[in-house]
Design a protein around this motif. Structure first.
Motif, mmCIF file in Angstrom:
data_model
loop_
_atom_site.group_PDB
_atom_site.id
_atom_site.type_symbol
_atom_site.label_atom_id
_atom_site.label_comp_id
_atom_site.label_asym_id
_atom_site.label_seq_id
_atom_site.Cartn_x
_atom_site.Cartn_y
_atom_site.Cartn_z
ATOM 1 N N SER A 1 0.508 28.248 2.353
ATOM 2 C CA SER A 1 -0.925 28.420 2.564
ATOM 3 C C SER A 1 -1.503 29.563 1.750
ATOM 4 N N HIS A 2 -2.818 29.424 1.448
ATOM 5 C CA HIS A 2 -3.611 30.491 0.840
ATOM 6 C C HIS A 2 -2.891 31.169 -0.315
ATOM 7 N N CYS A 3 -2.474 30.355 -1.302
ATOM 8 C CA CYS A 3 -1.705 30.903 -2.406
ATOM 9 C C CYS A 3 -2.204 30.301 -3.709
ATOM 10 N N ALA A 4 -2.673 31.170 -4.652
ATOM 11 C CA ALA A 4 -3.180 30.677 -5.932
ATOM 12 C C ALA A 4 -2.073 29.951 -6.693
ATOM 13 N N LYS A 5 -0.938 30.643 -6.885
ATOM 14 C CA LYS A 5 0.242 30.018 -7.450
ATOM 15 C C LYS A 5 1.454 30.820 -7.015
ATOM 16 N N ASN B 1 -3.994 25.662 12.562
ATOM 17 C CA ASN B 1 -4.431 26.438 11.405
ATOM 18 C C ASN B 1 -3.246 27.164 10.769
ATOM 19 N N LEU B 2 -3.320 27.326 9.469
ATOM 20 C CA LEU B 2 -2.297 28.072 8.733
ATOM 21 C C LEU B 2 -2.936 29.320 8.132
ATOM 22 N N TYR B 3 -2.213 30.443 8.232
ATOM 23 C CA TYR B 3 -2.742 31.708 7.721
ATOM 24 C C TYR B 3 -1.920 32.168 6.518
ATOM 25 N N GLU B 4 -2.452 33.142 5.824
ATOM 26 C CA GLU B 4 -1.778 33.644 4.633
ATOM 27 C C GLU B 4 -0.366 34.125 4.976
ATOM 28 N N GLY B 5 0.586 33.756 4.140
ATOM 29 C CA GLY B 5 1.980 34.120 4.363
ATOM 30 C C GLY B 5 2.733 33.125 5.215
ATOM 31 N N GLU B 6 2.060 32.038 5.642
ATOM 32 C CA GLU B 6 2.713 31.021 6.469
ATOM 33 C C GLU B 6 2.951 29.744 5.654
ATOM 34 N N ALA B 7 3.925 28.974 6.115
ATOM 35 C CA ALA B 7 4.275 27.712 5.453
ATOM 36 C C ALA B 7 4.766 26.728 6.503
ATOM 37 N N ILE B 8 4.776 25.448 6.123
ATOM 38 C CA ILE B 8 5.360 24.414 6.980
ATOM 39 C C ILE B 8 6.325 23.574 6.148
ATOM 40 N N SER B 9 7.376 23.089 6.791
ATOM 41 C CA SER B 9 8.243 22.143 6.097
ATOM 42 C C SER B 9 7.505 20.805 6.034
ATOM 43 N N ILE B 10 7.737 20.067 4.966
ATOM 44 C CA ILE B 10 6.975 18.830 4.770
ATOM 45 C C ILE B 10 7.850 17.788 4.096
ATOM 46 N N SER C 1 3.834 12.947 3.450
ATOM 47 C CA SER C 1 3.195 13.508 4.645
ATOM 48 C C SER C 1 1.923 14.275 4.282
ATOM 49 N N LEU C 2 1.052 14.433 5.282
ATOM 50 C CA LEU C 2 -0.229 15.105 5.085
ATOM 51 C C LEU C 2 -0.035 16.579 4.766
ATOM 52 N N VAL C 3 -0.758 17.043 3.730
ATOM 53 C CA VAL C 3 -0.761 18.460 3.360
ATOM 54 C C VAL C 3 -2.022 19.102 3.964
ATOM 55 N N PRO C 4 -1.885 20.144 4.797
ATOM 56 C CA PRO C 4 -3.057 20.793 5.401
ATOM 57 C C PRO C 4 -4.021 21.331 4.344
ATOM 58 N N ASP C 5 -5.313 21.437 4.726
ATOM 59 C CA ASP C 5 -6.340 21.898 3.793
ATOM 60 C C ASP C 5 -6.062 23.310 3.282
ATOM 61 N N GLU C 6 -5.409 24.150 4.075
ATOM 62 C CA GLU C 6 -5.150 25.532 3.673
ATOM 63 C C GLU C 6 -4.080 25.650 2.581
ATOM 64 N N CYS C 7 -3.401 24.531 2.303
ATOM 65 C CA CYS C 7 -2.287 24.570 1.356
ATOM 66 C C CYS C 7 -2.686 23.951 0.014
ATOM 67 N N SER C 8 -2.389 24.657 -1.056
ATOM 68 C CA SER C 8 -2.688 24.130 -2.389
ATOM 69 C C SER C 8 -1.423 23.916 -3.213
ATOM 70 N N TRP C 9 -0.261 24.194 -2.597
ATOM 71 C CA TRP C 9 1.015 23.992 -3.282
ATOM 72 C C TRP C 9 2.062 23.469 -2.311
ATOM 73 N N SER D 1 2.778 21.687 -11.819
ATOM 74 C CA SER D 1 2.504 20.665 -10.806
ATOM 75 C C SER D 1 2.417 21.286 -9.420
ATOM 76 N N THR D 2 1.412 20.847 -8.650
ATOM 77 C CA THR D 2 1.274 21.313 -7.265
ATOM 78 C C THR D 2 2.060 20.436 -6.299
ATOM 79 N N TRP D 3 2.550 19.282 -6.785
ATOM 80 C CA TRP D 3 3.300 18.324 -5.963
ATOM 81 C C TRP D 3 2.469 17.832 -4.772
ATOM 82 N N ILE D 4 1.161 17.660 -5.008
ATOM 83 C CA ILE D 4 0.260 17.145 -3.972
ATOM 84 C C ILE D 4 -0.568 16.000 -4.559
#
Length: 425
Positions: free
Chosen positions: A72-76, A98-107, A111-119, A148-151
């Motif tokens: 989440s919340h990561c430019a690159k 909700n996902l906050y900065e410094g957090e991640a989920i296994s995927i 599967s659906l990628v949350p809006d807070e995630c760009s990678w 590649s963002t893999w999304i």
């Protein structure tokens, strides 16, 4: 200007095809092809009667291309960066918190990628660390990522408002899969039309019966019905008659009454018992007769009455099949509502042996498509080319186009060929 030779022999195939289609479209201009709504599972080989639009983006959500971790919340992400894993998103079970900065989920893939995630970071590029005296897992990026963002985007397959199926388009297995992926279960298609087939000949008996000298087992109805079936259409009615004018006339009238197209095989030449052409002129009209083609003669096109197209095919089985592919197939497509008429795919190919013939008419020679040791395609031409021998069709993939003015073609010569293998997808 020098006049082109052999025109007395009949119309060239392309000229004949265009002439037939022009006459057919005159008939269809006066009527509307009926349509119906059918289930998607029964739609194979049918023709769409209207444009179908996508009502929403497909798949409709951002999806992961890889198994890994959405951060989440990561430019690159960069090498050495780490995140706390707070949940997971799997197929059909998206992560909804909700996902906050410094957090991640296994995927998982798809599967659906949350809006807070760009990678999404592929699992191969992650080191997993178990934190002591804690219930969470931390992941570390062990190498720099590519661009590649893999999304996949929400409209990775189709965007809202796109045409997913156009009017006049044939429905294939891949189209059925695409329609299903858009949530479509019923579609509007043009209704099937009816084809009547007349086989004539005093010498014909049914397969399975004892055969005496001079008789032959009737095979053309089986052959042509199967060819037309492979093209996506059905023969509705078959009539097999001896060469008796009144019976043939009565049969043609009945077939025209019950069907939208009538085909005859045999009896179309100029022999003493070849009655078909004269019968058609009595109950309708012959528009043209003869083709500048080998095999493919004799052939007649016209109408029974004013609006039932008639096709008189040769009695030789190979000639009849050639006419089906060159002339009849485009007509069947027009009658079924196809917008872009399909003909056999053409390309150039080399022949693997010298070819001698008598010049005079263009010829379509049956051949096998093969590949040599260098991976190059070539045409293997069998010696059996008689239009009366069905064996020349077995294992054939191509019709090699021989120009009318050539009587000798050397091994290695490149010629135009027509591919007639059935399309799978």
């Amino acid at each position: 200007m020098t006049q082109e030779p052999f025109l007395r022999e009949g119309l060239k195939v392309e000229e004949a095809r265009q002439e037939v289609l022009k006459e057919i479209k005159k008939v269809l201009d006066n009527s509307t092809i009926p349509y119906e709504s059918i289930s998607l599972e029964n739609s194979l080989e049918k023709i769409s009667s209207k444009d179908i639009f996508v009502k929403q983006n497909i798949p409709g959500f951002r999806a992961s291309v890889m198994d890994g971790y959405a951060v989440s919340h990561c430019a690159k992400p960069h090498k050495g960066q780490h995140w706390k894993v707070v949940g997971q998103s799997s197929a059909g079970k998206p992560y909804t918190n909700n996902l906050y900065e410094g957090e991640a989920i296994s995927i998982s893939t798809g599967s659906l990628v949350p809006d807070e995630c760009s990678w999404v970071i592929p699992i191969e590029q992650i080191k997993i660390e178990m934190i002591k005296d804690s219930s969470f897992v931390r992941i570390h990026l062990i190498d720099d990522l590519s661009t590649s963002t893999w999304i996949r985007p929400v409209n990775d397959q189709l965007s809202e408002g796109d045409i997913v199926l156009a009017k006049g388009q044939k429905i294939t297995p891949s189209i059925i899969g695409l329609l299903a992926s858009c949530g479509i279960s019923y579609i509007s298609v043009f209704k099937s039309f009816k084809i009547g087939l007349l086989i004539s000949g005093d010498e014909l008996i049914s397969p399975g019966k004892e055969k005496s000298t001079g008789l032959i087992w009737e095979s053309n109805s089986f052959l042509i019905k199967s060819v037309i079936k492979n093209l996506g259409y059905d023969i509705n009615e078959i009539s097999i008659k001896a060469d008796e004018k009144l019976k043939l006339k009565d049969s043609l009238i009945k077939l025209a009454k019950n069907n939208q197209i009538v085909i005859s095989i045999g009896g179309i030449s100029v022999g003493e018992k070849d009655y078909i052409k004269n019968i058609i002129n009595e109950i309708g009209s012959i528009k043209f007769w003869k083709l500048f083609l080998k095999p493919g003669r004799p052939f007649a096109f016209g109408f029974i009455g004013k609006d039932v197209p008639f096709f008189g095919l040769p009695g030789n089985p190979v000639s009849a099949v050639v006419i089906c592919l060159q002339i009849l197939w485009p007509v069947l497509q027009v009658f079924s509502g196809v917008k872009n008429i399909e003909t056999p795919y053409r390309f150039k190919i080399r022949i693997n042996s010298d070819l001698k013939r008598r010049k005079g008419r263009p010829e379509l020679i049956r051949s096998k498509l093969k590949v040599d040791q260098e991976g190059e395609l070539y045409a293997d031409i069998p010696p059996t080319q008689s239009s009366s021998q069905i064996t020349s069709l077995i294992d054939s993939d191509l019709l090699i186009e021989i120009p009318p003015d050539r009587d000798f073609l050397k091994e290695g010569t490149y010629l135009w060929a027509q591919l007639f293998r059935k399309q799978i997808l």
